[in-house]
Each structure stands twice: as structure tokens, then as C-alpha cells.
Design a protein around this motif. Structure first.
Motif, PDB file in Angstrom:
ATOM      1  N   ASP A  80       0.822  -0.854   0.229  1.00  0.00           N
ATOM      2  CA  ASP A  80       0.112  -0.454   0.263  1.00  0.00           C
ATOM      3  C   ASP A  80       0.425   1.484   0.041  1.00  0.00           C
ATOM      4  N   GLY A  81       2.106   1.016   0.376  1.00  0.00           N
ATOM      5  CA  GLY A  81       2.599   2.286   0.464  1.00  0.00           C
ATOM      6  C   GLY A  81       3.117   2.676   1.285  1.00  0.00           C
ATOM      7  N   LEU A  82       3.211   2.887   2.693  1.00  0.00           N
ATOM      8  CA  LEU A  82       3.136   2.855   3.562  1.00  0.00           C
ATOM      9  C   LEU A  82       4.238   2.471   4.680  1.00  0.00           C
ATOM     10  N   SER A  83       4.507   2.564   5.359  1.00  0.00           N
ATOM     11  CA  SER A  83       5.507   2.427   6.758  1.00  0.00           C
ATOM     12  C   SER A  83       6.162   2.884   7.611  1.00  0.00           C
ATOM     13  N   ASP A  84       6.917   2.178   8.584  1.00  0.00           N
ATOM     14  CA  ASP A  84       7.368   3.004   9.773  1.00  0.00           C
ATOM     15  C   ASP A  84       8.090   3.834   9.998  1.00  0.00           C
ATOM     16  N   SER A  85       7.935   5.328  10.724  1.00  0.00           N
ATOM     17  CA  SER A  85       8.422   6.221  10.537  1.00  0.00           C
ATOM     18  C   SER A  85       9.615   6.341  11.340  1.00  0.00           C
ATOM     19  N   ASP A  86       9.515   4.974  11.373  1.00  0.00           N
ATOM     20  CA  ASP A  86      11.450   4.672  12.381  1.00  0.00           C
ATOM     21  C   ASP A  86      12.577   4.556  11.159  1.00  0.00           C
ATOM     22  N   GLY A  87      11.933   4.696  10.328  1.00  0.00           N
ATOM     23  CA  GLY A  87      13.000   3.535   8.855  1.00  0.00           C
ATOM     24  C   GLY A  87      12.797   2.431   8.463  1.00  0.00           C
ATOM     25  N   MET A  88      12.055   1.298   9.064  1.00  0.00           N
ATOM     26  CA  MET A  88      11.842  -0.558   9.464  1.00  0.00           C
ATOM     27  C   MET A  88      11.644  -0.558   7.737  1.00  0.00           C
ATOM     28  N   PRO A  89      11.981  -1.017   7.192  1.00  0.00           N
ATOM     29  CA  PRO A  89      11.673  -1.878   5.941  1.00  0.00           C
ATOM     30  C   PRO A  89       9.724  -2.136   6.053  1.00  0.00           C
ATOM     31  N   ALA A  90       9.384  -1.758   5.062  1.00  0.00           N
ATOM     32  CA  ALA A  90       7.426  -2.269   4.837  1.00  0.00           C
ATOM     33  C   ALA A  90       7.915  -3.982   4.872  1.00  0.00           C
ATOM     34  N   VAL A  91       8.361  -4.110   3.374  1.00  0.00           N
ATOM     35  CA  VAL A  91       8.518  -5.369   2.518  1.00  0.00           C
ATOM     36  C   VAL A  91       9.597  -4.922   2.138  1.00  0.00           C
ATOM     37  N   ALA A  92      10.413  -6.742   2.152  1.00  0.00           N
ATOM     38  CA  ALA A  92      11.414  -6.859   0.873  1.00  0.00           C
ATOM     39  C   ALA A  92      11.265  -7.829   0.839  1.00  0.00           C
ATOM     40  N   VAL A  93      12.089  -8.057  -0.418  1.00  0.00           N
ATOM     41  CA  VAL A  93      12.309  -9.520  -1.435  1.00  0.00           C
ATOM     42  C   VAL A  93      13.650 -10.395  -1.158  1.00  0.00           C
ATOM     43  N   THR A  94      13.401 -11.552  -1.611  1.00  0.00           N
ATOM     44  CA  THR A  94      14.909 -12.915  -2.124  1.00  0.00           C
ATOM     45  C   THR A  94      14.686 -12.885  -2.695  1.00  0.00           C
ATOM     46  N   ASP A  95      13.959 -12.229  -4.391  1.00  0.00           N
ATOM     47  CA  ASP A  95      14.346 -12.971  -5.340  1.00  0.00           C
ATOM     48  C   ASP A  95      13.968 -12.525  -6.422  1.00  0.00           C
ATOM     49  N   GLY A  96      13.909 -10.654  -6.472  1.00  0.00           N
ATOM     50  CA  GLY A  96      13.264  -9.922  -7.099  1.00  0.00           C
ATOM     51  C   GLY A  96      11.823  -9.610  -6.868  1.00  0.00           C
ATOM     52  N   THR A  97      10.823 -10.880  -6.628  1.00  0.00           N
ATOM     53  CA  THR A  97      10.420 -10.532  -6.641  1.00  0.00           C
ATOM     54  C   THR A  97       9.383  -8.584  -7.442  1.00  0.00           C
ATOM     55  N   ALA A  98       8.550  -8.920  -8.534  1.00  0.00           N
ATOM     56  CA  ALA A  98       7.934  -7.959  -9.147  1.00  0.00           C
ATOM     57  C   ALA A  98       6.360  -7.374  -8.169  1.00  0.00           C
ATOM     58  N   GLY A  99       6.716  -6.285  -8.000  1.00  0.00           N
ATOM     59  CA  GLY A  99       5.409  -5.635  -7.430  1.00  0.00           C
ATOM     60  C   GLY A  99       4.835  -4.123  -7.027  1.00  0.00           C
ATOM     61  N   TRP A 100       4.250  -3.635  -6.910  1.00  0.00           N
ATOM     62  CA  TRP A 100       3.319  -2.638  -7.269  1.00  0.00           C
ATOM     63  C   TRP A 100       2.169  -1.832  -6.156  1.00  0.00           C
ATOM     64  N   THR A 101       2.599  -0.808  -5.722  1.00  0.00           N
ATOM     65  CA  THR A 101       2.908  -0.122  -4.663  1.00  0.00           C
ATOM     66  C   THR A 101       0.825   1.252  -5.135  1.00  0.00           C
ATOM     67  N   LEU A 102      -0.455   1.083  -3.922  1.00  0.00           N
ATOM     68  CA  LEU A 102      -0.378   1.991  -4.061  1.00  0.00           C
ATOM     69  C   LEU A 102      -0.626   3.783  -3.773  1.00  0.00           C
ATOM     70  N   GLY A 103       0.495   3.350  -3.763  1.00  0.00           N
ATOM     71  CA  GLY A 103       1.214   4.978  -3.381  1.00  0.00           C
ATOM     72  C   GLY A 103       1.301   5.988  -2.205  1.00  0.00           C
ATOM     73  N   LEU A 104       0.341   5.105  -1.104  1.00  0.00           N
ATOM     74  CA  LEU A 104      -0.144   6.282   0.140  1.00  0.00           C
ATOM     75  C   LEU A 104       0.265   6.353   0.803  1.00  0.00           C
ATOM     76  N   THR A 105       0.256   7.881   1.384  1.00  0.00           N
ATOM     77  CA  THR A 105       1.752   8.510   2.436  1.00  0.00           C
ATOM     78  C   THR A 105       1.086   8.250   3.611  1.00  0.00           C
ATOM     79  N   GLU A 106      -0.260   8.819   4.367  1.00  0.00           N
ATOM     80  CA  GLU A 106      -0.728   8.310   5.217  1.00  0.00           C
ATOM     81  C   GLU A 106      -1.282   7.294   5.710  1.00  0.00           C
ATOM     82  N   GLN A 107      -1.470   6.817   7.177  1.00  0.00           N
ATOM     83  CA  GLN A 107      -1.869   5.344   7.831  1.00  0.00           C
ATOM     84  C   GLN A 107      -3.930   6.106   7.861  1.00  0.00           C
TER      85      GLN A 107
END
Length: 400
Positions: A337-364
Motif C-alpha cells: 500500500d506504500g505505507l511504512s513505519d516512520s523509524d525507517g524499518m522497511p515494510a517489505v523486502a524480497v529475496t528473489d526480485g519479486t515484481a511488485g506495485w504500490t498504491l502509493g499511499l502516504t498517510e495511515q
């Protein structure tokens, strides 16, 4: 109804404690005889349900530690709650070290089997179903352990739940494996729980296959340390039939594996196919809340080496058809959805280059109308944590 076994199952100090077997048969008076056995049992006893159909008119309960409830097999011993007068669960367990095995349950008015505060509980070779198929009048949960430490669910079959077929909530040290969840709103759901292993299951023909959620306002908070691996999550195309107001009423038809507001979640070596909204979804909790303990963002969610086929071609949200066209016929398998924690921890990561798309939201709390859809490539995972603690205690294996 009662007979004494020869073998001693436990020791109390130096004196042997002999287990008693309480045998119950179907037929007239089965309701009273079965509940009597559940009341009179003592720790170490076994309640044996002979083959047949038990026509029950009220829910059952067990509050004795260390009891085994055993049928003759999920196709042979059937607890039929079609005529249940109340709206409660079919069986409520509130004691520790209980094993439930080898029987089926049909049409409870509320949940199927609920265990609350029942530590070290084993569910194995059990079937819970609503025979009228997907229906909002069905009970919310088929298998429902909550507020427990030590949960092993192995080889169960669940269908028709209007919330989740297999639900484990506010618990820790959990294994859900070798089970089939179909025609539920959510096939398998792990909620506000830690150290959970979900493996070797089939989640098919649900609205959503496997959900890992963390919600505010519950007695136990802070879900995380969850591994979802080697499951088949396929054809989850059932329209959502949850009653209005349920949190899973917002799950989109065609969702494969969804992680919401959890931390340290590994999703790997799954086969996810024919889920028309998304193979994988990683999202924040969007509703308003006032629980200061709650973090609404996903953190350290790793999408590993999965197989994702025939997904994202008919997403269940406004503007989905236009997005599919923009992406050339189907959406990438990973939706964030594009949202992540403000302390810098990544929301999501991949191990094999999985293609993704984001809703690009900026606020909870933003709705879909604020989305700015775009492709994205999740960073390669450099996330590590100790996964050796996930899963039910090893001693529960001895009770299978």
C-alpha cells in the motif's frame, strides 16, 4: 460408559495415576452422556466417541486438564449441531494439555471448536464444516484457539466459516500444518500472535487464503515472528460473505497471502495461483484507533522464493480493470500500500526480485481514492531474525 485402562499414563510423585476411558455412543441421550463424560473426566483420562452421528441440541464444554477427546475418524464420528438451540460454540475448551482428535463437527450455531486460555492444546484429524456452504449466517470460526501458549493444529479440514476457517489469536508458540481450509472468508488467520509456523497447508476457494494480522484494542498485542512456508494457496475466488462490520469483511476476493501490521514475517516457498487480486499483499491497518500500544504498519516482511502463477488479472477493487490494462494484462504478484513505519524499518523486502506495485499511499487511514498506483521493486532482503523459536513446543508432537 466407563472402563478402567491397565496402563498408567502419568506419575504423581511416586504413585501411578491410572487413566480412565469414558466411552460414549450415539443415539438417544447422547447430549447428556457426552457432557457428563466431559465433566466427570479427570486429568489423564480419555473420552472415546464411538462411530456414528451424534444429534446434539446444545454446546459442549471441557474444563479438565490433560484430557484426550477421541473419535473413530473424521468420516465416522460426526457431532451434528444442526438442531443446536443456543448460538454458542459447538465445543468450548478452557483447560490445558488437551488433545482433540479424529472426529467431525457440522453446523454449530456459533464457532466450531473454541479453546480459550488452553495452553499446549492439540487439534488433529478434525473436520468442522457448515454444510450449506458459504453463508453469512454460519459461525465465525471453525477451529479457534485464543489466548494460549502452545498450539498445534495438524491435519484438520475446515469449510464454510464466515470469518476464518483456522484462526489462532493472541497466542504464541503455534504450528498450523497439513490442513485444508476451503470455502471460508479467510482460510487461515494468525492474529495478534507470535512465534507462529504455518506450513504444508492447502488454502483454496476462500475469499483470502492466509492472513497474518495485528489489530488494536485487544488484550494481547504485538503480533510477529511468523513463518508462512510451503503452502498451496489457490483459487481463492469466493465472494466475501462475512457479516458487515467484521474486519475480514474488507478482505478482497482473490487475495492469496496478506500481511497487515505485523513485524518479522517470512513468506517463502509457497505456491500461490489463481488469486485474481494479488498473490501477496503487505498493508497497514487503515482504520482509526486509540490504542497507544499499537503500531499499524508492517515491518520486516520478507517475500521469499515463492511461485506465483495466474494472479492479479481481475482485482477486486475500484479501478482494477484499468490498472490491469496499464500493467499489460495482470498486476505484479506483490501489492504494497506504500505505507511504512516512520523509524525507517522497511515494510517489505524480497529475496528473489519479486515484481511488485504500490498504491502509493502516504498517510495511515487514506482510502483507495488517494492511491497513486505505480510499479516498484522491493529491496533485496537484508533482514535477519531468529526464527528458531517459531512453532509449537516439541513435546506436543508426542500426542499426535
Amino acid at each position: 460408559m466407563f472402563r478402567l485402562t491397565i496402563a498408567a499414563l502419568a506419575l504423581c510423585g511416586t504413585a501411578p495415576v491410572f487413566a480412565e476411558t469414558h466411552t460414549v455412543s450415539p443415539g438417544e441421550g447422547a447430549q447428556e452422556r457426552l457432557q457428563e463424560a466431559l465433566i466427570l473426566a479427570e486429568p489423564g483420562d480419555e473420552i472415546v466417541l464411538e462411530a456414528g452421528r451424534y444429534e446434539l441440541t446444545d454446546g459442549l464444554s471441557l474444563d479438565i486438564d490433560g484430557v484426550i477427546v477421541r473419535g473413530s475418524g473424521m468420516e465416522d464420528t460426526i457431532l451434528d449441531f444442526t438442531q443446536q438451540a443456543g448460538s454458542g460454540e459447538g465445543l468450548l475448551v478452557t483447560s490445558d494439555n488437551v488433545t482433540l482428535r479424529d472426529f467431525a463437527m457440522e453446523n454449530p450455531k456459533g464457532d466450531g471448536i473454541k479453546s480459550k486460555g488452553a495452553d499446549n492444546i492439540v487439534y488433529t484429524q478434525i473436520k468442522v464444516t457448515w454444510t450449506n456452504g458459504p453463508d453469512p449466517s454460519n459461525g465465525a470460526y471453525a477451529i479457534y484457539p485464543v489466548e494460549s501458549t502452545g498450539v498445534l493444529v495438524d491435519g484438520v479440514i475446515v469449510s464454510g466459516a464466515s470469518d476464518a476457517g483456522i484462526y489462532v489469536g493472541q497466542s504464541s508458540k503455534i504450528t498450523v500444518r497439513n490442513s485444508i481450509a476451503e470455502n471460508n472468508v479467510a482460510g487461515i488467520e494468525i492474529e495478534n500472535s507470535r512465534d507462529a509456523l504455518v506450513e504444508h497447508n492447502i488454502a483454496r476457494l476462500n475469499t483470502g487464503g492466509i492472513l497474518v494480522f495485528d489489530l488494536p484494542g485487544l488484550p494481547v498485542m504485538g503480533g510477529g515472528n511468523v513463518v508462512v512456508r510451503e503452502n498451496l494457496v489457490a483459487g481463492n475466488t469466493t465472494p466475501n460473505f462475512a457479516p458487515p462490520g467484521n474486519i475480514v469483511a474488507g478482505v478482497k476476493r482473490g487475495t492469496g497471502i496478506m500481511v497487515m501490521a505485523n513485524e518479522n514475517v517470512m513468506v517463502t516457498r509457497n505456491v500461490v495461483s489463481e488469486n485474481p487480486t494479488a498473490a501477496f499483499m503487505v498493508v497497514a491497518y487503515t482504520q482509526a484507533f486509540d490504542d497507544e500500544r499499537y503500531n499499524p504498519y508492517p515491518r520486516n516482511v520478507v517475500i521469499g522464493e515463492n511461485v506465483a502463477d495466474d494472479v492479479g488479472d481481475e482485482p477486486d477493487f475500484e479501478g482494477g480493470e484499468q490498472l490491469v490494462q496499464a500493467f499489460g494484462g495482470s498486476l505484479p504478484p506483490l501489492l504494497w500500500d506504500g505505507l511504512s513505519d516512520s523509524d525507517g524499518m522497511p515494510a517489505v523486502a524480497v529475496t528473489d526480485g519479486t515484481a511488485g506495485w504500490t498504491l502509493g499511499l502516504t498517510e495511515q487511514g487514506q482510502g483507495i481514492e488517494s492511491a497513486q498506483p505505480a510499479p516498484f521493486q522491493a529491496p533485496d532482503a537484508g533482514i535477519e531474525w531468529d526464527m528458531s523459536s517459531v512453532g509449537a513446543p516439541a513435546e506436543l508432537e508426542e500426542r499426535l
